[in-house]
Design a protein around this motif. Structure first.
Motif, PDB file in Angstrom:
ATOM      1  N   ASP A 269      41.899  45.510  37.360  1.00  0.00           N
ATOM      2  CA  ASP A 269      42.927  44.491  37.119  1.00  0.00           C
ATOM      3  C   ASP A 269      44.326  45.066  37.306  1.00  0.00           C
ATOM      4  N   ARG A 270      44.553  46.275  36.818  1.00  0.00           N
ATOM      5  CA  ARG A 270      45.888  46.889  36.928  1.00  0.00           C
ATOM      6  C   ARG A 270      46.236  47.162  38.382  1.00  0.00           C
ATOM      7  N   VAL A 271      45.298  47.673  39.156  1.00  0.00           N
ATOM      8  CA  VAL A 271      45.565  47.940  40.565  1.00  0.00           C
ATOM      9  C   VAL A 271      45.903  46.650  41.302  1.00  0.00           C
ATOM     10  N   VAL A 272      45.152  45.597  41.036  1.00  0.00           N
ATOM     11  CA  VAL A 272      45.424  44.309  41.678  1.00  0.00           C
ATOM     12  C   VAL A 272      46.818  43.817  41.314  1.00  0.00           C
TER      13      VAL A 272
ATOM     14  N   ASP B   1      45.405  38.574  49.831  1.00  0.00           N
ATOM     15  CA  ASP B   1      45.102  37.557  48.824  1.00  0.00           C
ATOM     16  C   ASP B   1      44.352  38.227  47.672  1.00  0.00           C
ATOM     17  N   ASP B   2      44.237  37.515  46.559  1.00  0.00           N
ATOM     18  CA  ASP B   2      43.677  38.126  45.349  1.00  0.00           C
ATOM     19  C   ASP B   2      42.257  38.622  45.575  1.00  0.00           C
ATOM     20  N   ALA B   3      41.445  37.853  46.295  1.00  0.00           N
ATOM     21  CA  ALA B   3      40.053  38.257  46.502  1.00  0.00           C
ATOM     22  C   ALA B   3      39.972  39.548  47.298  1.00  0.00           C
ATOM     23  N   ARG B   4      40.797  39.651  48.337  1.00  0.00           N
ATOM     24  CA  ARG B   4      40.766  40.857  49.169  1.00  0.00           C
ATOM     25  C   ARG B   4      41.339  42.051  48.400  1.00  0.00           C
TER      26      ARG B   4
ATOM     27  N   ALA C 280      40.437  47.141  45.418  1.00  0.00           N
ATOM     28  CA  ALA C 280      40.577  47.915  44.186  1.00  0.00           C
ATOM     29  C   ALA C 280      39.213  48.330  43.644  1.00  0.00           C
ATOM     30  N   THR C 281      38.242  47.448  43.749  1.00  0.00           N
ATOM     31  CA  THR C 281      36.894  47.754  43.270  1.00  0.00           C
ATOM     32  C   THR C 281      36.267  48.871  44.087  1.00  0.00           C
TER      33      THR C 281
END
Length: 290
Positions: free
Chosen positions: A168-171, A184-187, A192-193
């Motif tokens: 979450d922090r990296v995103v 975009d958020d998904a990418r 990050a994952t």
């Protein structure tokens, strides 16, 4: 080719290559606290499909490469420069096209100035002049307020061993540094994952590059760069605003400047690959003509 571990001086670096080793070599130099995954696989393949041998790797303290305790990096910024040269040696590459983003752009500049025989061309992305600038040069614009606030009163770090909190922090950080044209958020979450899951010590990866001692500094100036140079810079970069890229292009002899509309301080997102990939292919051509 699959990832492989390569011994470079006192470190072991995780490396992945794309394309034919007989083609002109492109060495991708990453930014601070970012594993090689930030150089998108499809981006690397696009360069390889155009006839380039592409090399990406994890710097020390990122990904699967040698890591040190968080807060105790056993090396300096200069070590990251010698690592890049040592990796070229280990791979049998005498001369490469260097493509560097942010911190990686600083590494590329230093190699271009101090080791010109190893450099076929430079591509500098979202970065700033690394050596001392000429007397009387116009001052560079400061980071935007949101970035100054981030560093001036930093948000407490999460428990980096908490996978969900760390991702979450990296995103969130990617969004803070990004522009209106960004992942975009998904990418961003998928990236990050992936980075989290293949990083040995995530706390070290998010800490140590930011506290490195710089070393002796660059021995020379931008005017000493002789390699063909391409400067790519986001028009909405909040960390190194556009004037940083313009200064590079102005002070490096013969450099070509290409603005990236809407891009922030980030690896080039897919939306601008139609600009970025042809520009890199042009500067990495046989004669280096842009």
């Amino acid at each position: 080719m699959p990832e492989r571990m390569v011994k470079v001086d006192d470190a072991t670096l995780c490396v992945e290559t794309f394309g034919d080793p007989a083609d002109p070599a492109i060495l991708l130099l990453g930014g601070a606290a970012s594993a090689m995954d930030f150089w998108d696989t499809e981006f690397c393949r696009a360069l390889a499909d155009a006839g380039r041998h592409v090399v990406r790797y994890d710097n020390r303290d990122t990904g699967r490469s040698t890591n040190y305790p968080a807060g105790e990096p056993g090396y300096t910024g200069t070590t990251l420069v010698t690592d890049a040269l040592g990796l070229l040696d280990a791979l049998g590459i005498a001369r490469a096209h260097l493509v560097g983003v942010s911190m990686g752009g600083g590494i590329a500049q230093q190699i271009g100035i101090e080791h010109p025989g190893r450099v076929a061309s430079l591509t500098l992305i979202e970065t700033s002049p690394a050596p001392a600038r000429p007397d009387g040069a116009d001052p560079l614009p400061p980071p935007e307020a949101r970035i100054r606030a981030l560093f001036g009163d930093p948000e407490p770090a999460p428990d980096w061993t908490d996978r969900s909190a760390a991702i979450d922090r990296v995103v969130r950080d990617l969004a803070t540094f990004g522009g209106s044209v960004t992942l975009d958020d998904a990418r961003a979450r998928a990236l990050a994952t992936r980075v989290y899951d293949r990083t040995i010590d995530f706390a070290a990866s998010q800490t140590n590059h930011w506290i490195l001692e710089g070393g002796p500094g660059v021995r020379g100036g931008l005017g000493d760069i002789t390699a063909p140079t391409l400067v790519l810079h986001g028009t909405e970069d909040p960390f190194f605003p556009l004037g940083h890229g313009e200064a590079l292009a102005r002070e490096i002899p013969g450099a070509r400047f290409v603005p990236l509309p809407g891009v922030g301080h980030e690896y080039p997102p897919p939306q601008v690959w139609p600009i970025v990939v042809p520009a890199i292919i042009a500067v990495t051509g046989v004669d280096g003509v842009t």
